[in-house]
Scaffold this motif. Structure first.
Motif, mmCIF file in Angstrom:
data_model
loop_
_atom_site.group_PDB
_atom_site.id
_atom_site.type_symbol
_atom_site.label_atom_id
_atom_site.label_comp_id
_atom_site.label_asym_id
_atom_site.label_seq_id
_atom_site.Cartn_x
_atom_site.Cartn_y
_atom_site.Cartn_z
ATOM 1 N N GLU A 1 -6.466 0.213 9.285
ATOM 2 C CA GLU A 1 -5.842 1.265 10.090
ATOM 3 C C GLU A 1 -5.316 2.393 9.206
ATOM 4 N N ALA A 2 -4.672 2.029 8.099
ATOM 5 C CA ALA A 2 -4.103 3.040 7.206
ATOM 6 C C ALA A 2 -5.199 3.871 6.562
ATOM 7 N N ARG A 3 -6.270 3.232 6.159
ATOM 8 C CA ARG A 3 -7.355 3.986 5.519
ATOM 9 C C ARG A 3 -8.032 4.919 6.512
ATOM 10 N N ALA B 1 0.845 -1.190 0.000
ATOM 11 C CA ALA B 1 0.000 0.000 0.000
ATOM 12 C C ALA B 1 0.879 1.239 0.000
ATOM 13 N N TYR B 2 0.412 2.293 -0.686
ATOM 14 C CA TYR B 2 1.173 3.544 -0.804
ATOM 15 C C TYR B 2 2.615 3.275 -1.254
ATOM 16 N N MET C 1 -4.289 3.362 -1.482
ATOM 17 C CA MET C 1 -3.976 2.758 -2.773
ATOM 18 C C MET C 1 -3.155 1.506 -2.484
ATOM 19 N N ASP C 2 -3.684 0.352 -2.828
ATOM 20 C CA ASP C 2 -2.925 -0.874 -2.604
ATOM 21 C C ASP C 2 -3.035 -1.788 -3.816
ATOM 22 N N THR C 3 -2.043 -2.627 -3.976
ATOM 23 C CA THR C 3 -1.914 -3.556 -5.093
ATOM 24 C C THR C 3 -1.302 -4.836 -4.556
ATOM 25 N N TYR C 4 -1.656 -5.970 -5.161
ATOM 26 C CA TYR C 4 -0.995 -7.200 -4.713
ATOM 27 C C TYR C 4 -0.928 -8.228 -5.821
ATOM 28 N N LEU C 5 0.025 -9.128 -5.646
ATOM 29 C CA LEU C 5 0.207 -10.279 -6.545
ATOM 30 C C LEU C 5 -0.123 -11.536 -5.765
#
Length: 269
Positions: free
Chosen positions: A252-254, A225-226, A261-265
């Motif tokens: 918590e971050a939001r 994220a970020y 903004m988060d992304t994952y594989l």
């Protein structure tokens, strides 16, 4: 002819700018910035930082406008979701067209002919988070404006470092494995099922942690994220072991920043 640059500025680190992007920044007369509200003021602040650091070659102006609100209640999927996106893009196209018309000269004013003071301001730019070709609407909106035929301009796209590339670099992994495909999709589609013929799946725009639908498969997840910013958070491991931690960190971050903004594989054996 007016010219527009669509410049990818990377995933959050001002050092993500390429030399091509820096060169383009210094050819621009007017930068168009979209204000997404106080919760996302970090996005405007980063753009200002980039311009202060890199756009030093010629005088320029900043033109800010409020980004049209999007109907988030029509996001259940299918036709309702597509309709909400089309409506939002149409209102953005209206805004972009007005900004280009009002703030850029058409390049036809000659010295001493008594034209307006915008006659020589013929180069504008939109600064796009990440890369303009990946999950961004700017190119489609500019094409829609040109199809209307009421505003004329040419445009050039400067690629940027996407959140996907930055995520892979931070986790020190490749996005795909030898002779095997990788698919980029959304959380909405992942919730409907694992994509066929792909064991490596990059997921973007996932507001509901759709990886929870695949705990039984227990893939490895590389989450961020970020990415590229001072608030960066990274987690990796077997999904069954880290899913709960990711959900807690994300919530918590939001709550702290007001946006995420988060992304994952996901990598399946």
């Amino acid at each position: 002819m007016r010219k527009i640059y669509v410049i990818g500025i990377g995933a959050g680190d001002p050092d993500h700018l390429t030399l091509q992007a820096v060169k383009a920044l210094n050819e621009v007369d007017v930068f168009f910035l979209l204000d997404k509200g106080t919760e996302k003021s970090d996005l405007i602040r980063l753009r200002h930082e980039i311009l202060e650091r890199h756009a030093t070659g010629r005088p320029h102006r900043l033109v800010e406008a409020r980004d049209p609100d999007r109907d988030r209640d029509r996001t259940a999927g299918g036709a309702a979701y597509a309709g909400a996106v089309d409506d939002w893009r149409g209102r953005r196209a209206d805004l972009y067209a007005r900004m280009i018309t009002d703030e850029l000269g058409d390049g036809t004013t000659e010295a001493g002919d008594g034209g307006s003071d915008t006659g020589d301001r013929s180069v504008g730019a939109f600064l796009v988070w990440g890369d303009p070709s990946l999950y961004d609407s700017t190119l489609a909106i500019l094409e829609e404006i040109l199809e209307r035929g009421t505003v004329h301009f040419e445009y050039e796209v400067i690629p940027g470092i996407s959140s996907v590339s930055a995520l892979a670099a931070k986790h020190r992994i490749g996005l795909n494995r030898v002779a095997r495909p990788v698919q980029i999709t959304t959380g909405r589609r992942l919730a409907e099922g694992w994509p066929q013929d792909a064991d490596d799946v990059v997921v973007m725009l996932d507001a509901h942690q759709s990886f929870r639908h695949h705990l039984a498969d227990d893939p490895v997840i590389y989450w961020g994220a970020y990415v590229g910013t001072e608030d960066e958070i990274l987690v990796s491991g077997r999904l069954s072991e880290v899913a709960g931690r990711i959900e807690e960190l994300r919530a918590e971050a939001r709550a702290r920043k007001g946006w995420i903004m988060d992304t994952y594989l996901l990598r399946r054996d």
